[in-house]
Design an enzyme around this catalytic site. Structure first.
Site, mmCIF file in Angstrom:
data_model
loop_
_atom_site.group_PDB
_atom_site.id
_atom_site.type_symbol
_atom_site.label_atom_id
_atom_site.label_comp_id
_atom_site.label_asym_id
_atom_site.label_seq_id
_atom_site.Cartn_x
_atom_site.Cartn_y
_atom_site.Cartn_z
ATOM 1 N N ASP A 32 10.656 -13.184 0.528
ATOM 2 C CA ASP A 32 12.037 -12.699 0.554
ATOM 3 C C ASP A 32 12.739 -13.144 -0.725
ATOM 4 O O ASP A 32 12.859 -14.338 -0.986
ATOM 5 C CB ASP A 32 12.746 -13.275 1.790
ATOM 6 C CG ASP A 32 14.228 -12.977 1.813
ATOM 7 O OD1 ASP A 32 14.635 -11.986 1.180
ATOM 8 O OD2 ASP A 32 14.974 -13.740 2.462
ATOM 9 N N ASP A 36 17.943 -12.853 2.804
ATOM 10 C CA ASP A 36 18.394 -12.268 4.070
ATOM 11 C C ASP A 36 17.411 -12.508 5.211
ATOM 12 O O ASP A 36 17.634 -12.054 6.333
ATOM 13 C CB ASP A 36 18.678 -10.773 3.920
ATOM 14 C CG ASP A 36 17.425 -9.935 3.647
ATOM 15 O OD1 ASP A 36 16.337 -10.527 3.459
ATOM 16 O OD2 ASP A 36 17.533 -8.691 3.625
ATOM 17 N N ASP A 40 10.744 -8.511 0.949
ATOM 18 C CA ASP A 40 11.159 -7.306 0.244
ATOM 19 C C ASP A 40 10.258 -7.053 -0.960
ATOM 20 O O ASP A 40 9.362 -7.837 -1.280
ATOM 21 C CB ASP A 40 12.625 -7.401 -0.171
ATOM 22 C CG ASP A 40 12.963 -8.718 -0.858
ATOM 23 O OD1 ASP A 40 12.193 -9.144 -1.738
ATOM 24 O OD2 ASP A 40 14.007 -9.321 -0.513
ATOM 25 N N ASP A 109 0.957 2.894 2.857
ATOM 26 C CA ASP A 109 0.640 3.186 4.251
ATOM 27 C C ASP A 109 1.193 4.569 4.579
ATOM 28 O O ASP A 109 2.385 4.829 4.395
ATOM 29 C CB ASP A 109 1.278 2.136 5.163
ATOM 30 C CG ASP A 109 0.408 1.799 6.360
ATOM 31 O OD1 ASP A 109 -0.151 2.732 6.951
ATOM 32 O OD2 ASP A 109 0.281 0.613 6.692
ATOM 33 N N GLU A 276 -7.385 4.742 9.399
ATOM 34 C CA GLU A 276 -7.449 3.958 10.635
ATOM 35 C C GLU A 276 -7.835 4.919 11.749
ATOM 36 O O GLU A 276 -7.130 5.892 12.012
ATOM 37 C CB GLU A 276 -6.102 3.310 10.932
ATOM 38 C CG GLU A 276 -6.140 2.431 12.174
ATOM 39 C CD GLU A 276 -4.764 2.005 12.647
ATOM 40 O OE1 GLU A 276 -4.649 0.913 13.211
ATOM 41 O OE2 GLU A 276 -3.799 2.793 12.467
ATOM 42 N N HIS A 349 -2.131 -6.548 10.472
ATOM 43 C CA HIS A 349 -0.820 -6.713 11.103
ATOM 44 C C HIS A 349 -0.859 -6.471 12.608
ATOM 45 O O HIS A 349 0.114 -6.787 13.305
ATOM 46 C CB HIS A 349 0.196 -5.768 10.450
ATOM 47 C CG HIS A 349 -0.147 -4.324 10.641
ATOM 48 N ND1 HIS A 349 -1.227 -3.720 10.029
ATOM 49 C CD2 HIS A 349 0.446 -3.353 11.386
ATOM 50 C CE1 HIS A 349 -1.283 -2.462 10.382
ATOM 51 N NE2 HIS A 349 -0.276 -2.200 11.204
#
Length: 576
Positions: A32, A36, A40, A109, A276, A349
């Protein structure tokens, strides 16, 4: 030892990605830059030195598109805009340029099975039964004999990946729309050629911007059986398994071949496409990745990461039997040896941390993290490293469901408790297999919030960051990070790893994982003890004269074809 850098004829003609290693960045949890609490694009750019030091070739960037974040960005509202949470298009362009300057490619992605319900296409589609975009999504009337909104009125009985039915009623038009995932993720209708052309145009736009390819989210689900038949009843409330009717559907290969013609033909051969593909078999994978068919470069398949799922699914825990894993991995190595290509991964993930899932994240944390890495990376296929995996990051100690953020876990908990499930038993499954385990912030150093942010992180940092972090590992030659770095160096240096034949050894041993890789006169032996108990490996063939290329413990020796294996030890030998 100096590695032999001789390039074999096989390597001369092989695609570049056969000897490459990909690193997945989950942006909201990587770094980050503005305090925040959410990672990012500028945070990623600031940490590219880490990836360069590791030696990876490709960055796979999980979604950063404009999104209401109902599923952490896998619900896209604008495919050609960056979500302000992550930065701007200028920030994105800077990241691509900086990655390229360091010799790394960047892959986006691609999430085109579904959009967000806030995407303008869906807003138009649901506005009227007569809107020109109505057929861009799957709309159906209530089941015959039922009124809209009645229990059982859904057009099919399919159960969603995220619990509940796959159909949600739109009260304004009195019809239901299909969503294989969350209600806020309506499925696109790929039967409509206008949909496909819009997707291809968007893909070309990103490639023209400098992107080096796409990882295609659940791409094997884009073709549904247009009849939308019911599935075999499996769940509560009469819900059924629609998977046979929406996975690997009748036109999926046609659609991917069309995509290749429309998007990739005539472009540089340096691009990468990986699909995937939930539910595909090795036979399906050969079709998807046969170069002559011009569909995909490689697939993500799920055989090996479902072996510890019980009859009730991923949160129904059962111990992994290593013999099952070897049978699965060995079969994929064998069946794709002549045609096709596979991705190699333990983590991403959607998966928990491998050192906690299959290893020992306590006493033998370093050894088990590096043992599992060794076993994976020396197979044939393209290895994927998920952020933090190269540090040996572990599952998080969630105190309860109130500390979790993932929609899949929250929905499962609510549904299981409503059905009378024991809260502690349900929590045990979530703590072990929940997707939040992979999404805790990357642990850069021992400072507050692990150097991830100066603010309050969107998901709590794992408290073990005070000792488990990147800064503590860079200069330690025995660290998990440096073991991964050496594995990547081996793949880059030795053609036998990318292109050699594979032979599984000790297939019936419950604790040892061993195999050979052979290319011409070059032979490697990989052997690992994936348990906390010492074992002795009796090896096939003549391994009396070998060089040790890599080990995660003190230097071993082979005497009369036998090698003593310490707990969680892993070794890579090369025949002289």
């Amino acid at each position: 030892m100096t590695l032999d850098q001789t390039v074999s004829p096989t390597l001369d003609t092989a695609p570049w990605w056969t000897s490459a290693v990909v690193y997945q960045v989950y942006p909201r949890s990587f770094a980050d830059s503005d305090g925040d609490g959410v990672g990012d694009l500028n945070g990623i750019t600031s940490r590219l030195e880490h990836l360069e030091r590791l030696g990876v070739d490709v960055i796979w960037l999980s979604p950063v598109y404009a999104s209401p974040q109902a599923d952490n960005g896998y619900d896209i509202a604008d495919y050609q805009a960056i979500d302000p949470l992550f930065g701007t298009l200028e920030d994105f362009d800077r990241l691509v340029a900086e990655a390229h300057a360091r010799g790394m490619k960047l892959v986006m992605d691609l999430v085109v099975n579904h959009t967000s319900d806030e995407h303008p296409w869906f807003v138009e589609s649901r506005s009227s039964k007569h809107n020109p975009k109505r057929d861009w999504y799957w709309w159906r009337r209530p089941r015959e004999g039922f009124e809209a909104g009645q229990p059982g009125a859904e057009p099919t009985n399919w159960q969603s990946y995220f619990s509940g039915p796959t159909w949600t009623l739109d009260e304004a038009t009195g019809e239901y729309y299909l969503h294989l995932f969350a209600p806020r993720q309506p499925d696109l209708n790929w039967e409509n050629p206008e949909v496909r052309q819009e997707v291809y145009s968007m893909m070309r736009w990103w490639l023209d911007r400098g992107v080096d390819g796409f990882r295609m989210d659940v791409i094997s689900l884009i073709s549904k059986d247009p009849a939308l038949p019911d599935g075999a009843t499996t769940g509560a409330g009469g819900l059924g398994d629609g998977f046979p009717h929406f996975s690997n559907g009748p036109r999926v290969h046609e659609f991917l071949q069309e995509m290749h013609r429309e998007v990739f033909d005539g472009r540089s051969g340096d691009l990468l496409t990986v699909g995937e593909t939930p539910g595909v078999t090795w036979a399906d994978a050969r079709l998807f990745t046969d170069p002559a068919r011009r569909e995909l470069d490689m697939v993500f398949q799920f055989d090996h990461v479902c072996l510890d799922h019980g009859p009730g699914g991923k949160f129904d825990l059962r111990p992994l039997d290593l013999r099952d894993l070897k049978a699965s991995m060995g079969r994929w190595q064998e069946e794709l040896s002549e045609v096709g290509w596979n991705s190699l991964y333990w983590c991403n993930h959607d998966q928990p941390r491998v050192v906690s899932r299959f290893g020992d994240d306590g006493e033998h944390w370093r050894e088990s993290a590096t043992a599992w890495a060794t076993v994976l990376h020396l197979h044939r296929g393209t290895p994927y490293v998920y952020q933090g995996e190269e540090l040996g990051m572990t599952n998080a100690p969630f105190a309860g469901v109130h500390e979790m953020r993932d929609i899949e876990s929250l929905n499962h908990y609510a549904e299981a408790i409503a059905a009378g499930g024991d809260p502690e038993s349900v929590l045990r499954g979530l703590r072990t297999m929940g997707r939040d385990n992979a999404r805790t912030p990357v642990q850069w150093d021992a400072s507050p919030q692990a150097g991830f942010t100066t603010g309050q992180p969107w998901l709590a940092v794992n408290p073990n960051h005070t000792w488990l972090n990147a800064a503590a590992q860079y200069d330690d030659p025995r660290s998990v990070f440096n073991h991964y770095r050496k594995l990547i160096e081996l793949r880059h240096a030795l053609p036998v790893i990318a292109h050699g034949d594979f032979r599984m050894l000790l297939a019936d041993h419950p604790h040892l994982y061993a195999y050979e890789r052979t290319l011409n006169d070059d032979r490697l032996l990989v052997v690992a003890n994936l348990s906390g108990t010492p074992h002795t490996a009796a090896l096939d063939g003549d391994w009396s004269a070998v060089d040790l290329l890599l080990s995660n413990v003190d230097e071993p020796s082979i005497v009369n074809g036998r090698i003593s294996m310490e707990p969680w030890s892993a070794h890579v030998f090369r025949k002289r």
